[in-house]
Structures are given as C-alpha cells and as structure tokens.
Design an enzyme around this catalytic site. Structure first.
Site, PDB file in Angstrom:
ATOM      1  CB  CYS A 140      49.911   8.234  38.543  1.00 15.40           C
ATOM      2  SG  CYS A 140      48.679   6.982  38.961  1.00 15.40           S
ATOM      3  CG  HIS A 281      49.018   9.587  34.392  1.00 16.64           C
ATOM      4  ND1 HIS A 281      49.482   8.309  34.204  1.00 16.64           N
ATOM      5  CD2 HIS A 281      48.079   9.511  35.370  1.00 16.64           C
ATOM      6  CE1 HIS A 281      48.860   7.501  35.041  1.00 16.64           C
ATOM      7  NE2 HIS A 281      48.003   8.195  35.761  1.00 16.64           N
ATOM      8  N   PRO A 282      46.956   9.370  31.803  1.00 13.06           N
ATOM      9  CG  PRO A 282      46.646   7.203  30.973  1.00 13.06           C
ATOM     10  CD  PRO A 282      47.706   8.238  31.230  1.00 13.06           C
ATOM     11  N   GLY A 283      44.861   9.834  34.010  1.00 13.79           N
ATOM     12  CA  GLY A 283      44.451   9.633  35.391  1.00 13.79           C
ATOM     13  C   GLY A 283      43.002   9.262  35.575  1.00 13.79           C
TER      14      GLY A 283
END
Length: 360
Positions: A140, A281-283
């Site tokens: 990611c 980042h859309p973790g």
C-alpha cells in the site's frame, strides 16, 4: 530543484459490485460456507466500503483453480489496465509514450518477469532506451513511495519525463480456503484498479505552469519501523498469496506517525498548520481515524480519502494515487498551499511526500 506532477489518471475494471453482492459471493462460493455468514457480513459492513471493482465477474473467481491461473489473469489484465492508465495520463498533458525517459512500476498482487512496466512498454510503444524501475513488495505504501522515486530520478535529469504506473488486482489474491480473521477483513476491504502519474523535472518546459493542479514535489521521507515485519504482507505458498494483516496497525500509527510527520515538517520549517490539503492512503476506517487523531485534523481533511474508500475500497498502492487524482480534480489546492501525501505498508513502513501547489 522540484519535480512537477503534470497528471494523475486512475482506471478501474468495468465489473462493479455493491458490497452486499461481494459478501454473498465470498460466503457462498469462495469459502463454500466454511464461515458464519453473519460474521462476514459484520466485517464487510465495518470496512465502510459500499462498492468495489473487480477484473473478473464474481462467478469466475471460483473457477480460477490455482495460483498459476490467477497470476496469468493478473498479467493479462494488469498490462491492459496499466497501459491504459499510462496512455491516458500522457494524453492529458499532450505527451506520447516516446516522450517518456523513466518508468517506475509498483504492484504487490501478482508476479511477472519481465515485470509489468516492460510488458506495458511493448504494448504502448515506450522507447527502447526507457529506464525502468520495478517496485515489488512495498504494498500500500508504494503509490507514495513511487512518487518519491520519480522525484529522485528527475533530480538527475531535470529535463526528463517520468511515469509511475501502479497496478493492483487484489481480488485475484483471495484465498477461498483461508477463514482467518485477516482474510475475512481483506475480502471486504480491497478492490482492483490501476493508476499512472506523469511528472517532469524542473528544467522541462511543462514545469513552468502555474496551474495549482500540477503540484511540485518538494521532499520525501521513508520510515521503517522496528519489530514490525509481521504487521502486514503475504505468506506465499502453493495456493498463492495468503494475507498477513495485524489488527494493531492503528496502534502503530498512533505510536509513530504523528512524530514522524512533525519531524518531517519541522525539517522544512513547517508545522501542521501550514498543511492545507492531505492525500492519504485509505487503509481502512480504524487506520484513518488513527491518522486524524495523531495529525490533529478533522474528518473533512481526509474527506477525499474517506470517499475513495467508500466508492472503490482499498486498491493497495493504486489507492493513494486515485486520492491524489480526485483531490486535484475535485478539490484543487489553493495556489501556494502545501500538501502532504502519506501512505503505510508492509515493512512496516510509511512514506511522506511534501507537495506544494504553484502560484500564490
């Protein structure tokens, strides 16, 4: 000497499903009713994902059979999606594949030798002397790290054109026999997609634009955290990639990321108050909530990230690039304002990239 991001293009496969449809397929086909349906439904709801895109129709996943067939699909579809992203990103700024001096690729959801950027080069017509750099295994974090590596390359070639291409087909990694908590969470969170970034060095004619939607990259910082190798990643076996995902990732964010960001900004005579926009980042919901806490920001500051999570899920390295594209298109930064791109990934690690919108 600052790199300029000229364009960012995200692409998605045409198969699009509501989360409820994916849940039904995962429970009924992929794991053959080996888990409690209510448990899976709860995990999938908690991801805050409403829809996702997949490279195959849902009914095709049960017929993949083995890792070899999944990986063949990864290469075939990855080259198509990645090539489309690169060509579209170049077209947006009046460039062609023959203008590209450097290409960096990143992926963590399949294996390809020659790597994806070499196969894409043959498909779209990159020059034979293009310099290639495949980034494999960063997961990611690789979208942000890839932007940072473009900056590193262009410092040595100020008149150059560099492209980053990210391809992540997460659906092809799902393990139908794996009923672990990590796989249940991943099956509700990750989607498929690709993205490309076109950038030029400070000496290129296209670097002279004052368009705030073409940000400068001022600096970057990589951070590798101690004793965290088993926080996130893959265990690779005969069946392919089995996900490793520790539930304590948000705690690691709280322990380290706030100080990392403050130290990074301080080195550039900035504070959190100087950051006008975030590209995160859309973790997952818990990770985003932890980021908001340690950065001292409200949910709206990560509004584009939350919206991306809802609409397309977590696309591994491609996600932060989709967020960057959406930010520049839908929430153009104020001229002269600073932005911060940040992502987390296997290692466990983080990547910070300091951006600035021209003008002002």
């Amino acid at each position: 000497m600052t790199m300029r991001v000229l364009s960012v293009c995200g692409v998605l496969p045409h198969h699009r499903y509501r989360q409820e449809e994916i849940t039904e397929s995962f429970v009924g086909i992929l794991v053959e009713d080996a888990v409690d349906r209510g448990v899976v439904e709860r995990f999938h709801r908690n991801t805050c994902v409403e829809t996702r895109h997949t490279v195959l129709a849902l009914e095709e996943y049960a017929r993949l059979g083995d890792f070899g067939r999944s990986n063949d699909a990864f290469i075939r579809m990855g080259v198509e999606l990645g090539g489309r992203a690169v060509v579209n990103a170049l077209k947006e700024v009046g460039l062609t594949p023959t203008d590209v001096d450097f290409i960096v690729s990143c992926t963590v959801t399949g294996l390809a030798v020659p790597p994806l950027e070499a196969r894409i080069a043959a498909e779209i017509g990159l020059r034979p002397d293009v310099v290639r750099m495949p980034l494999v295994g960063l997961g990611c974090v690789a979208g942000a790290a890839g932007v940072a590596r473009l900056n590193d390359l262009l410092r040595g070639r100020p008149d150059g054109v560099a492209v980053l291409v990210s391809v992540e087909l997460c659906s092809l990694t799902f393990q139908r026999e794996d009923t672990s908590l990590a796989n249940l969470v991943a099956s509700g969170l990750f989607g498929d997609g690709a993205a490309a970034v076109v950038a030029v060095g400070s000496g290129h004619p296209l670097a002279r634009s004052d368009d705030p939607a073409r940000p400068e990259v001022l600096a970057s910082r990589s951070r590798l955290y101690p004793d965290s190798e088993r926080m996130m990643g893959w265990d690779v076996g005969s069946g392919g990639f089995r996900i490793v995902l520790d539930s304590s990732v948000p705690d690691l964010v709280r322990r380290y990321v706030g100080d990392d960001v403050r130290g990074f900004l301080d080195d550039h005579a900035l504070t959190g108050d100087d950051i006008g926009w975030y590209v995160a980042h859309p973790g997952g919901p818990k990770v985003l909530e932890a980021l908001q806490e340690v950065l001292g920001i409200e949910r709206d500051a990560l509004g584009v990230t939350w919206d991306s999570l809802r609409r397309i899920g977590n696309l591994s390295s491609s996600s932060v690039l989709h967020v960057l594209a959406d930010t520049l298109a839908d929430r153009p930064p104020r001229p002269g304002s600073h932005g911060l791109m940040l992502a987390l990934g296997p290692g466990f690690c983080s990547e910070l990239v300091l951006l600035r919108a021209p003008g002002g």
